[in-house]
Motif scaffolding. Structure first.
Motif, mmCIF file in Angstrom:
data_model
loop_
_atom_site.group_PDB
_atom_site.id
_atom_site.type_symbol
_atom_site.label_atom_id
_atom_site.label_comp_id
_atom_site.label_asym_id
_atom_site.label_seq_id
_atom_site.Cartn_x
_atom_site.Cartn_y
_atom_site.Cartn_z
ATOM 1 N N VAL A 281 24.264 53.061 37.402
ATOM 2 C CA VAL A 281 24.379 51.635 37.707
ATOM 3 C C VAL A 281 24.196 51.438 39.211
ATOM 4 C CG1 VAL A 281 26.914 51.809 37.713
ATOM 5 C CG2 VAL A 281 25.888 49.577 37.563
ATOM 6 N N PHE A 282 23.491 50.344 39.548
ATOM 7 C CA PHE A 282 23.299 49.973 40.957
ATOM 8 C C PHE A 282 24.256 48.835 41.279
ATOM 9 C CE2 PHE A 282 21.620 47.305 44.269
ATOM 10 C CZ PHE A 282 21.296 48.221 45.257
ATOM 11 N N VAL A 283 24.846 48.853 42.475
ATOM 12 C CA VAL A 283 25.821 47.807 42.804
ATOM 13 C C VAL A 283 25.664 47.337 44.252
ATOM 14 C CG1 VAL A 283 27.617 49.508 43.403
ATOM 15 C CG2 VAL A 283 28.286 47.212 42.733
ATOM 16 N N LEU A 284 25.764 46.032 44.453
ATOM 17 C CA LEU A 284 25.763 45.450 45.813
ATOM 18 C C LEU A 284 26.481 44.091 45.753
ATOM 19 C CD1 LEU A 284 24.457 46.134 48.701
ATOM 20 C CD2 LEU A 284 22.939 44.254 48.167
ATOM 21 N N PRO A 285 27.815 44.105 45.975
ATOM 22 C CA PRO A 285 28.562 42.849 45.827
ATOM 23 C C PRO A 285 28.584 42.035 47.126
ATOM 24 C CG PRO A 285 30.079 44.671 46.127
ATOM 25 C CD PRO A 285 28.686 45.252 46.240
ATOM 26 N N ALA A 286 27.390 41.633 47.597
ATOM 27 C CA ALA A 286 27.284 40.949 48.896
ATOM 28 C C ALA A 286 28.086 39.656 48.893
ATOM 29 C CB ALA A 286 25.820 40.675 49.211
ATOM 30 N N ARG A 287 28.823 39.432 49.974
ATOM 31 C CA ARG A 287 29.615 38.205 50.080
ATOM 32 C C ARG A 287 28.855 37.175 50.897
ATOM 33 N NH1 ARG A 287 32.091 41.887 53.594
ATOM 34 N NH2 ARG A 287 33.463 42.518 51.929
ATOM 35 N N GLY A 312 25.911 42.614 40.911
ATOM 36 C CA GLY A 312 25.924 41.935 42.207
ATOM 37 C C GLY A 312 26.969 40.846 42.200
ATOM 38 N N ALA A 313 27.238 40.303 43.396
ATOM 39 C CA ALA A 313 28.195 39.196 43.472
ATOM 40 C C ALA A 313 27.469 37.878 43.232
ATOM 41 C CB ALA A 313 28.861 39.192 44.838
ATOM 42 N N ASP A 314 28.219 36.922 42.726
ATOM 43 C CA ASP A 314 27.643 35.610 42.424
ATOM 44 C C ASP A 314 27.599 34.772 43.708
ATOM 45 O OD1 ASP A 314 26.744 33.378 41.223
ATOM 46 O OD2 ASP A 314 28.448 33.090 39.872
ATOM 47 N N THR A 315 26.763 35.203 44.652
ATOM 48 C CA THR A 315 26.666 34.495 45.942
ATOM 49 C C THR A 315 25.200 34.376 46.347
ATOM 50 O OG1 THR A 315 26.726 36.543 47.224
ATOM 51 C CG2 THR A 315 28.849 35.457 46.840
ATOM 52 N N ILE A 331 29.488 39.248 39.428
ATOM 53 C CA ILE A 331 30.951 39.209 39.511
ATOM 54 C C ILE A 331 31.342 38.365 40.736
ATOM 55 C CG2 ILE A 331 31.535 41.341 38.262
ATOM 56 C CD1 ILE A 331 31.478 41.740 41.858
ATOM 57 N N PRO A 332 32.584 37.875 40.809
ATOM 58 C CA PRO A 332 32.973 37.112 41.994
ATOM 59 C C PRO A 332 32.961 38.017 43.235
ATOM 60 C CG PRO A 332 34.633 36.945 40.254
ATOM 61 C CD PRO A 332 33.674 38.011 39.837
ATOM 62 N N PRO A 333 32.635 37.469 44.419
ATOM 63 C CA PRO A 333 32.619 38.300 45.629
ATOM 64 C C PRO A 333 34.035 38.724 46.033
ATOM 65 C CG PRO A 333 32.295 35.989 46.187
ATOM 66 C CD PRO A 333 32.299 36.060 44.690
ATOM 67 N N ASP A 334 34.142 39.801 46.778
ATOM 68 C CA ASP A 334 35.431 40.271 47.335
ATOM 69 C C ASP A 334 36.485 40.515 46.268
ATOM 70 O OD1 ASP A 334 34.803 40.217 50.150
ATOM 71 O OD2 ASP A 334 34.770 38.036 49.978
ATOM 72 N N ALA A 337 38.977 44.177 41.787
ATOM 73 C CA ALA A 337 39.451 44.385 40.407
ATOM 74 C C ALA A 337 38.349 44.034 39.406
ATOM 75 C CB ALA A 337 40.694 43.527 40.154
ATOM 76 N N ALA A 338 37.697 42.879 39.619
ATOM 77 C CA ALA A 338 36.613 42.470 38.707
ATOM 78 C C ALA A 338 35.450 43.450 38.786
ATOM 79 C CB ALA A 338 36.144 41.058 39.069
ATOM 80 N N LEU A 339 35.168 43.924 39.992
ATOM 81 C CA LEU A 339 34.058 44.870 40.157
ATOM 82 C C LEU A 339 34.383 46.192 39.451
ATOM 83 C CD1 LEU A 339 31.352 45.680 41.342
ATOM 84 C CD2 LEU A 339 32.497 46.301 43.455
ATOM 85 N N GLY A 340 35.619 46.673 39.633
ATOM 86 C CA GLY A 340 36.021 47.920 38.984
ATOM 87 C C GLY A 340 35.878 47.818 37.469
ATOM 88 N N LYS A 341 36.261 46.660 36.922
ATOM 89 C CA LYS A 341 36.161 46.451 35.470
ATOM 90 C C LYS A 341 34.695 46.467 35.018
ATOM 91 C CE LYS A 341 38.090 43.246 32.382
ATOM 92 N NZ LYS A 341 38.482 41.879 32.174
ATOM 93 N N ALA A 342 33.845 45.784 35.802
ATOM 94 C CA ALA A 342 32.419 45.727 35.444
ATOM 95 C C ALA A 342 31.781 47.115 35.514
ATOM 96 C CB ALA A 342 31.693 44.753 36.375
ATOM 97 N N LEU A 343 32.112 47.869 36.574
ATOM 98 C CA LEU A 343 31.547 49.219 36.718
ATOM 99 C C LEU A 343 32.013 50.128 35.581
ATOM 100 C CD1 LEU A 343 31.983 49.758 40.585
ATOM 101 C CD2 LEU A 343 29.812 49.805 39.349
#
Ligand code: GDP
Length: 384
Positions: A281-287, A312-315, A331-334, A337-343
């Motif tokens: 999985v690729f991840v980049l939760p940019a805020r 990614g983040a919804d931003t 997922i929501p930024p920052d 917990a939500a990111l951990g669940k998604a991963l």
């Protein structure tokens, strides 16, 4: 047509706008147009310029840094207009359009197209009293002077509204990637790269990014201990470099996860597709840290093109890059917990992950590629 492209961002420099400028220039050249690109000089430019020349893209290098480029480029633009007829001028970001205006393209009745990425429309770099207001007025004037505006996402288009431009002047053309450069690489090659980079077996989470604050790599690190609870053999790999690297390495150490986190630094372009293919999985939760925003996020398409699902983040422009629930997850930024669940959820459901990767690859091949972007831009330029 003879299309004059002016850009302060161009290879060999790395980044989304640099990739955009290079790929759109190449795509326009494939339509048979004459393409002249005025761009900054770099010591390692010659091999790149030879490749561009072979693709029908003629580069004119100007000795300058990012800040001085709009001024230093003026003589080169004037020379080009004196030597040959220019049919349309294409500024890859608004500061480059300043070079066009100062060189007098308006007096030659040459229409101007201007691409918009995001961050450059919000930046407030001037520190002297009153200076920012002058900068804002200049930016507004330049943006409004364009005959055609080409934002890379719906989000970037929304940033143009306060500039008072007409809706009919705006055409959203999403970024793309090249599915013949980014494609799924076979498992033997992935295993060889993993061995070369010293990456252990087990699930692989990947980020490819310049290491700057807004990209949210810290959120992935904060989420990772939770992921390790359900997937103890997982590793997190970060490719790319930047000013935040030391702080991120220190954060991984404080979180006690250094052994499972690998900072690779900037990796060669040729290895990127293998790395994306090796990742689960690729991840980049940019805020969204205005003025620093993610205008689109080309890396999501690169990962998808290698059949890897993305988070990614919804931003910013990311909702254009990721089709939520189909090519990846927003997922929501920052929100570690939500990111951990998604991963953890995607690692636990390889079938769903593979379906998202396949859908992502198809979306790139069908629509989100540079040739499609260049075709749309070409169609609009030929009507200016
Ligand atoms: P931006 O840089 O903020 O505009 O982010 P994007 O995700 O839109 O674009 C980043 C581009 O830089 C992508 O094409 C990445 O593949 C590229 N990139 C980032 N880090 C590296 C790296 O370490 N090596 C290479 N070869 N490319 C990189």
């Amino acid at each position: 047509m003879h299309i004059l492209v002016v850009t302060q961002d161009f290879p060999p420099d790395v980044g989304g706008t640099q990739t955009y400028a290079a790929e759109v220039a190449r795509g326009l050249a494939r339509h048979g147009h004459r393409i002249s690109v005025v761009c900054p000089d770099r010591p390692d430019a010659p091999p790149h310029d030879n490749e561009f020349a072979a693709a029908g893209v003629h580069t004119i290098r100007v000795a300058s840094n990012q800040d001085t480029f709009p001024i230093k480029a003026v003589p080169a633009v004037r020379r080009l207009m004196a030597e040959a007829t220019v049919d349309v001028a294409f500024a890859v970001a608004w500061p480059s359009a300043l070079a066009l205006l100062m060189a007098g393209v308006r007096r030659h009745h040459i229409p101007i197209a201007l691409a918009a990425h995001g961050r450059e429309l919000l930046l407030e770099p001037v520190r002297v009293p009153g200076g920012q207001a002058v900068y804002n007025a200049l930016r507004r004037r330049i943006v409004r002077s364009a005959d055609l505006l080409l934002p890379v996402s719906r989000y970037t288009a929304s940033l143009l509204v306060p500039f008072g431009v007409l809706a009919m002047q705006i055409q959203i053309v999403n970024n793309g990637t090249d599915p013949s450069v980014f494609f799924p690489v076979d498992t033997a090659e992935c295993a060889a790269l993993r061995a070369k980079l010293g990456l252990p077996d087990g699930p692989l989470i990947l980020t490819v990014s310049r290491l700057v604050g807004r990209k949210g790599v810290n959120t992935v690190l904060e989420a990772f201990p939770g992921v390790l609870c359900t997937h103890p053999r997982a590793s997190y790999v970060v490719a790319g470099d930047g000013p935040d690297r030391d702080a991120l390495v220190a954060l991984a150490s404080r979180l006690g996860i250094s052994e499972r986190v690998h900072f690779l630094g900037r990796i060669p372009y040729a290895e990127l597709r293998t790395l994306y293919s090796a990742a689960d999985v690729f991840v980049l939760p940019a805020r969204e840290a205005r003025p620093d925003v993610e205008g689109f996020g080309i890396v999501f398409l690169e990962a998808n093109a290698c059949a890897t699902p993305v988070i990614g983040a919804d931003t910013g422009g990311i909702p254009d890059a990721i089709e939520h629930g189909h090519t990846g997850l927003l997922i929501p930024p920052d929100d570690a917990a939500a990111l951990g669940k998604a991963l953890s959820g995607l690692l636990a459901d390889p079938e769903r992950a593979a379906a998202m990767g396949a859908a992502g690859r198809k979306r790139v091949v069908d629509a989100f590629n540079w040739q499609c972007a260049a075709d749309h831009i070409e169609a609009r330029l030929s009507h200016l």
